[in-house]
Design a protein around this motif. Structure first.
Motif, PDB file in Angstrom:
ATOM      1  N   MET A   1       0.845  -1.193   0.000  1.00  0.00           N
ATOM      2  CA  MET A   1       0.000   0.000   0.000  1.00  0.00           C
ATOM      3  C   MET A   1       0.883   1.247   0.000  1.00  0.00           C
ATOM      4  O   MET A   1       1.856   1.301   0.721  1.00  0.00           O
ATOM      5  CB  MET A   1      -0.877  -0.037   1.248  1.00  0.00           C
ATOM      6  N   PRO A   2       0.544   2.244  -0.791  1.00  0.00           N
ATOM      7  CA  PRO A   2       1.353   3.458  -0.814  1.00  0.00           C
ATOM      8  C   PRO A   2       1.277   4.185   0.523  1.00  0.00           C
ATOM      9  O   PRO A   2       0.276   4.081   1.234  1.00  0.00           O
ATOM     10  CB  PRO A   2       0.742   4.291  -1.934  1.00  0.00           C
ATOM     11  N   PRO A   3       2.339   4.934   0.860  1.00  0.00           N
ATOM     12  CA  PRO A   3       2.360   5.642   2.139  1.00  0.00           C
ATOM     13  C   PRO A   3       1.157   6.552   2.338  1.00  0.00           C
ATOM     14  O   PRO A   3       0.635   6.668   3.427  1.00  0.00           O
ATOM     15  CB  PRO A   3       3.647   6.456   2.078  1.00  0.00           C
ATOM     16  N   ARG A  39       6.338  -2.892  -4.913  1.00  0.00           N
ATOM     17  CA  ARG A  39       6.220  -4.261  -5.423  1.00  0.00           C
ATOM     18  C   ARG A  39       5.262  -5.041  -4.536  1.00  0.00           C
ATOM     19  O   ARG A  39       5.273  -4.904  -3.319  1.00  0.00           O
ATOM     20  CB  ARG A  39       7.579  -4.976  -5.403  1.00  0.00           C
ATOM     21  N   THR A  40       4.441  -5.875  -5.197  1.00  0.00           N
ATOM     22  CA  THR A  40       3.572  -6.775  -4.441  1.00  0.00           C
ATOM     23  C   THR A  40       4.418  -7.961  -3.995  1.00  0.00           C
ATOM     24  O   THR A  40       5.577  -8.105  -4.397  1.00  0.00           O
ATOM     25  CB  THR A  40       2.407  -7.282  -5.312  1.00  0.00           C
ATOM     26  N   ALA A  41       3.838  -8.836  -3.196  1.00  0.00           N
ATOM     27  CA  ALA A  41       4.545 -10.035  -2.749  1.00  0.00           C
ATOM     28  C   ALA A  41       4.965 -10.898  -3.938  1.00  0.00           C
ATOM     29  O   ALA A  41       5.956 -11.617  -3.875  1.00  0.00           O
ATOM     30  CB  ALA A  41       3.662 -10.833  -1.793  1.00  0.00           C
ATOM     31  N   ARG A  42       4.221 -10.793  -5.030  1.00  0.00           N
ATOM     32  CA  ARG A  42       4.535 -11.566  -6.241  1.00  0.00           C
ATOM     33  C   ARG A  42       5.487 -10.822  -7.173  1.00  0.00           C
ATOM     34  O   ARG A  42       5.776 -11.298  -8.263  1.00  0.00           O
ATOM     35  CB  ARG A  42       3.251 -11.924  -6.976  1.00  0.00           C
TER      36      ARG A  42
END
Length: 106
Positions: A1-3, A39-42
């Protein structure tokens, strides 16, 4: 999630919005240290509004002003230095204002 909790865009969405090909965004990531998408977990790239703003600036410098990658990098670094300096000045001015308002209330 962006800050900031704002919207994020996958690379295809960002590329369409900016009228660029995704490979251009991937290349620019390797050239411009300021451009680091989340980056997502993927491992999927997610661009924030701030990223899009930076990419628009890069695109302008390269395509409209005709700068080289190196020239655009230098311009962005210079802009960052000026931005940092201005932020320091704002903070110093605010500190001076606080001191002046504090001494005037005695």
């Amino acid at each position: 999630m962006p800050p900031s909790g704002g919207r994020t865009y996958k690379i295809g969405e960002a590329a369409r919005l900016l009228e660029l090909e995704p490979y251009v965004l991937r290349f620019w990531e390797s050239e411009f240290p300021q451009l680091r998408p989340l980056r997502t977990a993927r491992g999927q790239r997610l661009y924030t509004e701030e990223h899009l703003k930076l990419i628009r600036r890069i695109k302008y410098l390269l395509y409209k002003e005709g700068m080289t990658i190196e020239g655009a990098k230098q311009r962005l670094e210079d802009l960052q230095k000026w931005g940092d300096l201005l932020q320091e000045l704002r903070e110093d001015i605010q500190e001076i204002r606080n001191l002046l308002h504090g001494s005037g209330s005695r």
